[in-house]
Motif scaffolding. Structure first.
Motif, mmCIF file in Angstrom:
data_model
loop_
_atom_site.group_PDB
_atom_site.id
_atom_site.type_symbol
_atom_site.label_atom_id
_atom_site.label_comp_id
_atom_site.label_asym_id
_atom_site.label_seq_id
_atom_site.Cartn_x
_atom_site.Cartn_y
_atom_site.Cartn_z
ATOM 1 N N SER A 204 0.819 -1.581 -0.038
ATOM 2 C CA SER A 204 -0.068 0.258 -0.014
ATOM 3 C C SER A 204 0.614 1.316 0.024
ATOM 4 N N GLY A 205 0.165 2.847 -0.215
ATOM 5 C CA GLY A 205 1.093 3.928 0.415
ATOM 6 C C GLY A 205 1.657 3.567 1.476
ATOM 7 N N THR A 206 1.225 2.838 2.406
ATOM 8 C CA THR A 206 2.899 3.013 3.743
ATOM 9 C C THR A 206 2.610 1.853 4.095
ATOM 10 N N THR A 207 2.722 0.578 3.451
ATOM 11 C CA THR A 207 3.735 -0.976 3.567
ATOM 12 C C THR A 207 4.196 -1.007 2.862
ATOM 13 N N LEU A 208 5.191 -1.429 3.697
ATOM 14 C CA LEU A 208 5.845 -2.874 2.184
ATOM 15 C C LEU A 208 6.558 -3.883 3.060
ATOM 16 N N ARG A 209 6.856 -5.531 2.058
ATOM 17 C CA ARG A 209 6.905 -6.452 2.652
ATOM 18 C C ARG A 209 8.308 -6.916 1.893
ATOM 19 N N TRP A 210 9.721 -7.405 2.381
ATOM 20 C CA TRP A 210 10.090 -8.164 1.743
ATOM 21 C C TRP A 210 11.242 -9.183 2.132
ATOM 22 N N PRO A 211 11.250 -9.979 1.321
ATOM 23 C CA PRO A 211 12.205 -11.350 2.322
ATOM 24 C C PRO A 211 13.381 -11.376 2.239
ATOM 25 N N ASP A 212 13.727 -12.168 3.625
ATOM 26 C CA ASP A 212 15.100 -11.630 4.685
ATOM 27 C C ASP A 212 16.022 -13.493 4.034
ATOM 28 N N TYR A 213 16.165 -13.072 3.061
ATOM 29 C CA TYR A 213 17.514 -14.011 2.717
ATOM 30 C C TYR A 213 18.981 -14.389 3.540
ATOM 31 N N VAL A 214 19.558 -15.880 3.013
ATOM 32 C CA VAL A 214 20.146 -16.342 3.694
ATOM 33 C C VAL A 214 21.366 -15.484 3.725
ATOM 34 N N GLY A 215 22.013 -15.213 5.110
ATOM 35 C CA GLY A 215 23.443 -14.413 5.492
ATOM 36 C C GLY A 215 24.093 -14.462 6.155
ATOM 37 N N ASN A 216 24.431 -14.194 6.999
ATOM 38 C CA ASN A 216 25.779 -14.109 7.602
ATOM 39 C C ASN A 216 25.356 -14.893 8.713
ATOM 40 N N PRO A 263 10.250 -17.891 -3.023
ATOM 41 C CA PRO A 263 11.569 -18.768 -2.728
ATOM 42 C C PRO A 263 12.975 -17.518 -2.541
ATOM 43 N N GLY A 264 13.643 -18.725 -1.721
ATOM 44 C CA GLY A 264 14.504 -17.715 -0.768
ATOM 45 C C GLY A 264 14.376 -17.544 0.387
ATOM 46 N N ALA A 265 13.397 -17.108 0.942
ATOM 47 C CA ALA A 265 13.028 -16.507 2.422
ATOM 48 C C ALA A 265 12.984 -17.258 3.397
ATOM 49 N N GLN A 266 13.940 -16.751 4.225
ATOM 50 C CA GLN A 266 14.726 -17.857 5.615
ATOM 51 C C GLN A 266 13.193 -16.557 6.330
ATOM 52 N N ARG A 267 12.758 -15.521 6.311
ATOM 53 C CA ARG A 267 11.113 -14.887 6.929
ATOM 54 C C ARG A 267 11.407 -13.830 6.395
ATOM 55 N N VAL A 268 9.885 -12.977 6.548
ATOM 56 C CA VAL A 268 9.937 -12.099 5.228
ATOM 57 C C VAL A 268 9.529 -10.622 6.833
ATOM 58 N N ALA A 291 23.890 -5.942 -13.667
ATOM 59 C CA ALA A 291 24.421 -7.202 -13.479
ATOM 60 C C ALA A 291 23.707 -8.078 -12.471
ATOM 61 N N PHE A 292 22.793 -8.786 -12.141
ATOM 62 C CA PHE A 292 21.914 -9.127 -11.280
ATOM 63 C C PHE A 292 23.165 -10.596 -10.518
ATOM 64 N N SER A 293 22.841 -10.495 -9.605
ATOM 65 C CA SER A 293 23.794 -11.381 -8.235
ATOM 66 C C SER A 293 23.164 -12.931 -8.693
ATOM 67 N N ARG A 294 23.982 -13.456 -8.528
ATOM 68 C CA ARG A 294 23.555 -15.330 -9.139
ATOM 69 C C ARG A 294 22.702 -15.802 -7.599
ATOM 70 N N PHE A 295 23.278 -15.313 -6.950
ATOM 71 C CA PHE A 295 22.592 -15.386 -6.028
ATOM 72 C C PHE A 295 21.204 -14.787 -4.796
ATOM 73 N N ASN A 296 20.425 -14.079 -6.305
ATOM 74 C CA ASN A 296 19.758 -13.843 -6.153
ATOM 75 C C ASN A 296 18.890 -14.557 -6.089
ATOM 76 N N PRO A 297 17.529 -15.497 -5.133
ATOM 77 C CA PRO A 297 16.390 -16.223 -5.712
ATOM 78 C C PRO A 297 15.384 -15.920 -6.552
ATOM 79 N N PRO A 298 15.176 -16.289 -7.210
ATOM 80 C CA PRO A 298 13.608 -16.284 -8.031
ATOM 81 C C PRO A 298 12.478 -15.465 -7.694
ATOM 82 N N LEU A 299 12.109 -15.039 -7.992
ATOM 83 C CA LEU A 299 10.534 -14.586 -7.547
ATOM 84 C C LEU A 299 9.243 -15.584 -8.100
ATOM 85 N N PRO A 300 8.411 -15.622 -7.344
ATOM 86 C CA PRO A 300 7.504 -16.364 -6.945
ATOM 87 C C PRO A 300 6.935 -15.433 -8.149
ATOM 88 N N THR A 301 6.050 -16.918 -9.397
ATOM 89 C CA THR A 301 5.500 -16.939 -10.472
ATOM 90 C C THR A 301 3.911 -16.640 -10.180
#
Length: 303
Positions: A204-216, A263-268, A291-301
């Protein structure tokens, strides 16, 4: 094992994820002094992401840029920054006095990045930061780009409490953003998030969501959110130098229901916006196509 570098929120996030031991191993990378190789890296950089809190306690992330040499290690634990935020930036006045800061020097052309946290004091035309933590991160999820400078002056800032149509479109196609958070004591961290275009969901105009991928397994960002929900996001229009800064609150959804659809999300992470500042041509830098990172998970279809 150097787990004392972590505060209670970071350890809680590591426990939630079953990565307490891995987090302890990663802690060995955190230093107080700037390694010699890092001095050379800093001297070549043209951009720095900086996070801090404003006078109202809101967390923001901003972009500082300059020619190579604008970042300089004065000694093993002091960084000189010969730049300030653009006029109208939410942190410009705040950095006119001493402040805890989190910083990220990132070189998109080589996918290298270095995080630094400490205390800044103002100097003529910039900052001097007494460093408390220095460490490198892996190249995962960094899109490769080449910078070139332009001389365009920053435009007038536009402030609002919700995203405009242009801002919604920019965020919807973003492949990169930066996030600043703070712990319970007000110590700030700045970090990078990357993925394929569309990995940030504009709900929405005031809410976002993103996946948290595997990190360190350090969980600096999510650990801060465990004890303090305040956060600031920075999005760049890489072709025009325009910045969009958001401040608000973030909450980690640790359940598998939301993560399982991405895909690839450990949590959001869900983010609620309380204020927006857009500054046209805030950055002097323009960038090549990614040039996109080869580690980027695919997006949901789409179903």
């Amino acid at each position: 094992m150097a787990v004392d570098v972590y505060h209670e929120g970071e350890r809680a996030a590591q426990r939630r994820s079953g990565l307490l031991d891995q987090g302890g191993f990663s802690a060995r990378a955190i230093q107080r002094a700037i390694p010699a190789v890092a001095r050379d890296f800093l001297a070549k950089q043209v951009m720095l992401v900086l996070g801090a809190t404003d006078a109202e306690g809101r967390v923001w992330a901003t972009l500082l840029s300059g020619p190579p040499g604008f970042l300089r290690a004065e000694d093993d634990t002091t960084l000189a920054v010969a730049a300030l935020p653009a006029p109208g930036d939410p942190l410009r006045s705040r950095l006119g006095e001493p402040a805890p800061v989190g910083m990220l020097a990132i070189e998109a052309s080589s996918r290298r990045r270095m995080r630094m946290n400490g205390r800044s004091t103002p100097v003529a035309g910039g900052l001097r930061v007494a460093l408390e933590q220095v460490y490198a991160n892996c190249p995962k999820y960094i899109q490769k780009r080449e910078p070139h400078p332009e001389q365009a002056a920053p435009g007038e800032p536009v402030a609002s409490s919700a995203l405009s149509p242009y801002q919604r479109e920019l965020l919807s196609r973003a492949d990169t953003f930066f996030v600043a958070t703070a712990d319970r004591d007000g110590d700030v961290d700045a970090s990078h998030r990357g993925g394929n275009p569309g990995f940030v969901q504009v709900l929405s105009g005031t809410t976002l969501r993103w996946p948290d991928y595997v990190g360190n397994a350090m969980f600096n960002t999510l650990g801060n959110l465990e004890v303090n929900p305040a956060a600031g996001l920075l999005f760049l229009d890489w072709t025009t130098g325009t910045t969009v800064q958001l401040t608000g609150t973030a909450r980690t959804d640790w359940g598998q229901a939301a993560a399982g659809s991405l895909p690839g999300a450990q949590r959001v992470v869900d983010f609620t916006i309380s204020a927006v500042v857009e500054i046209p041509s805030a950055s002097r830098l323009r960038w090549s196509a990614p040039a996109f990172s080869r580690f980027n998970p695919p997006l949901p279809t789409a179903s």
